[in-house]
Design a protein around this motif. Sequence first.
Motif, short mmCIF file in Angstrom:
data_model
loop_
_atom_site.label_atom_id
_atom_site.label_comp_id
_atom_site.label_asym_id
_atom_site.label_seq_id
_atom_site.Cartn_x
_atom_site.Cartn_y
_atom_site.Cartn_z
N CYS A 149 1.02 -3.14 -4.03
CA CYS A 149 -0.41 -3.11 -4.40
C CYS A 149 -1.25 -3.43 -3.15
O CYS A 149 -0.94 -4.36 -2.41
CB CYS A 149 -0.71 -4.09 -5.52
N ALA A 150 -2.34 -2.66 -2.98
CA ALA A 150 -3.10 -2.71 -1.72
C ALA A 150 -3.81 -4.04 -1.47
O ALA A 150 -4.12 -4.36 -0.33
CB ALA A 150 -4.12 -1.57 -1.72
N PHE A 151 -4.07 -4.80 -2.53
CA PHE A 151 -4.91 -6.00 -2.42
C PHE A 151 -4.10 -7.29 -2.43
O PHE A 151 -4.64 -8.38 -2.42
CB PHE A 151 -5.87 -6.03 -3.62
N CYS A 152 -2.77 -7.18 -2.49
CA CYS A 152 -1.94 -8.35 -2.81
C CYS A 152 -1.18 -8.88 -1.60
O CYS A 152 -0.54 -8.11 -0.87
CB CYS A 152 -0.97 -7.97 -3.93
N LEU A 189 -4.57 -4.23 -14.41
CA LEU A 189 -5.14 -2.88 -14.51
C LEU A 189 -5.90 -2.54 -13.22
O LEU A 189 -5.58 -1.58 -12.55
CB LEU A 189 -6.07 -2.85 -15.73
N HIS A 190 -6.92 -3.30 -12.94
CA HIS A 190 -7.69 -3.25 -11.68
C HIS A 190 -8.41 -1.94 -11.39
O HIS A 190 -9.05 -1.80 -10.34
CB HIS A 190 -6.81 -3.62 -10.47
N ALA A 191 -8.27 -0.93 -12.26
CA ALA A 191 -9.00 0.32 -12.08
C ALA A 191 -9.13 0.97 -13.45
O ALA A 191 -8.29 0.77 -14.32
CB ALA A 191 -8.26 1.24 -11.12
N SER A 192 -10.20 1.75 -13.61
CA SER A 192 -10.47 2.34 -14.93
C SER A 192 -10.12 3.83 -14.97
O SER A 192 -10.36 4.49 -15.98
CB SER A 192 -11.95 2.14 -15.27
N ASN A 196 -4.33 5.02 -8.59
CA ASN A 196 -3.30 5.57 -7.68
C ASN A 196 -3.49 5.06 -6.26
O ASN A 196 -2.53 4.83 -5.53
CB ASN A 196 -3.40 7.11 -7.62
N ARG A 197 -4.76 4.91 -5.87
CA ARG A 197 -5.04 4.49 -4.49
C ARG A 197 -4.66 3.04 -4.23
O ARG A 197 -4.24 2.69 -3.14
CB ARG A 197 -6.55 4.67 -4.20
N ILE A 198 -4.85 2.17 -5.24
CA ILE A 198 -4.60 0.75 -4.97
C ILE A 198 -3.30 0.22 -5.57
O ILE A 198 -2.82 -0.83 -5.17
CB ILE A 198 -5.80 -0.14 -5.41
N LYS A 207 3.71 6.77 -10.99
CA LYS A 207 4.87 6.92 -11.86
C LYS A 207 4.49 6.72 -13.33
O LYS A 207 4.94 7.48 -14.20
CB LYS A 207 5.93 5.88 -11.44
N TYR A 208 3.69 5.71 -13.59
CA TYR A 208 3.29 5.41 -14.98
C TYR A 208 1.77 5.36 -15.07
O TYR A 208 1.16 4.30 -14.97
CB TYR A 208 3.88 4.06 -15.42
N PRO A 209 1.13 6.52 -15.24
CA PRO A 209 -0.34 6.57 -15.26
C PRO A 209 -0.94 5.85 -16.47
O PRO A 209 -0.24 5.53 -17.42
CB PRO A 209 -0.65 8.06 -15.29
#
Length: 311
Positions: free
Chosen positions: A77-80, A179-182, A188-190, A196-198
């Motif tokens: 994850c991009a923020f972790c 979740l972090h995105a709606s 997908n970006r973060i 894999k699991y949308p």
Amino acid sequence: MLEFDNMSNFSLQLRQKLRKHATMGSAEPVLHQQSRDGTIKFLLALSDQHTVETVILPYEIGDSVCLSTQVGCRMGCAFCASGLPGLIRNLTSGEIALQLLVAKRLLQEENRKLKSMVLMGTGEPLDNFDATVTFLEAVSDQERLGMSLRHVTLSTCGLVPKILELAKTGWPLNLAVSLHASNNELRNRIMPINKKYPLEKLLVACDQYASLTGRRVTYEYILIDGLNDEPRFAKELAGLLKGRLCHVNLIPFNAVSELNFRPSPQEKVKLFKKILTDAGVNVTVRRRLGDDIAAACGQLRNKYRGERNKG
Ligand code: SAH
């Protein structure tokens, strides 16, 4: 020193048996920090000299402990901060339990009592499924760790088949989903796992979890400045969760020195919350704790490794 031979309340025969068949993990924190607000963070050195981070969080309703399930993480994850070193190894169920036992001992020394537990530290618990399940079995067993799973929350980035497998146990375990995105484009970006699991698959699995266990699912949403905190995302999220048995926990982003993200300003957090509330979604904002000791999950361990490597 913790040794079987010193356990004089056990018979000699039992002590000999234990020495032969069992091993004992290290139970002394190598680093221990306490914040003014009562948050305690500690690092345990494992038998192979890797370290694992555990946090005790003081809440009005009682203390909660946040356990790690892996050394590092491979979810990317991009923020972790936890994922920065990648996955080093899975923890054993015993190593997960050891964190709980040490936390209980530290709390006992301060006359504090453990009320709840979250599997929300370093690692992805469902990527270490067997050890996590073995640990949870021990937790709910009155003869062993003896804690109701109603007071335990497992947090996942969304490994759909494992969520479904967990649902089949019927345990009253609380599920939190990062979740972090709606929408899928942003998620997908973060969060690479979303490819894999949308979202549509994830939400269906969570609905199934809620209906099989009778527990509402918590969706965690970190607010990152200029990335996912715009009002249109709040509206999109409300649309996504409408009619679902769930709760949203908005998390102020914890700055990670190696990463270029910033927390959302207070006004944006308030507005995001209001949009969700007005749309009938159950929502809370997570209180910040332990700001003065070490920021986000995984940071204490990264800091410790960095300092050791300098020496
Ligand atoms: N792998 C699991 C559990 C560990 S992460 C999961 O993804 O849920 C625990 C929570 O902390 C998750 O919601 C995660 O997204 C969040 N988190 C990670 N980095 C963070 C940061 N820098 N600031 C705030 N929350 C963060």
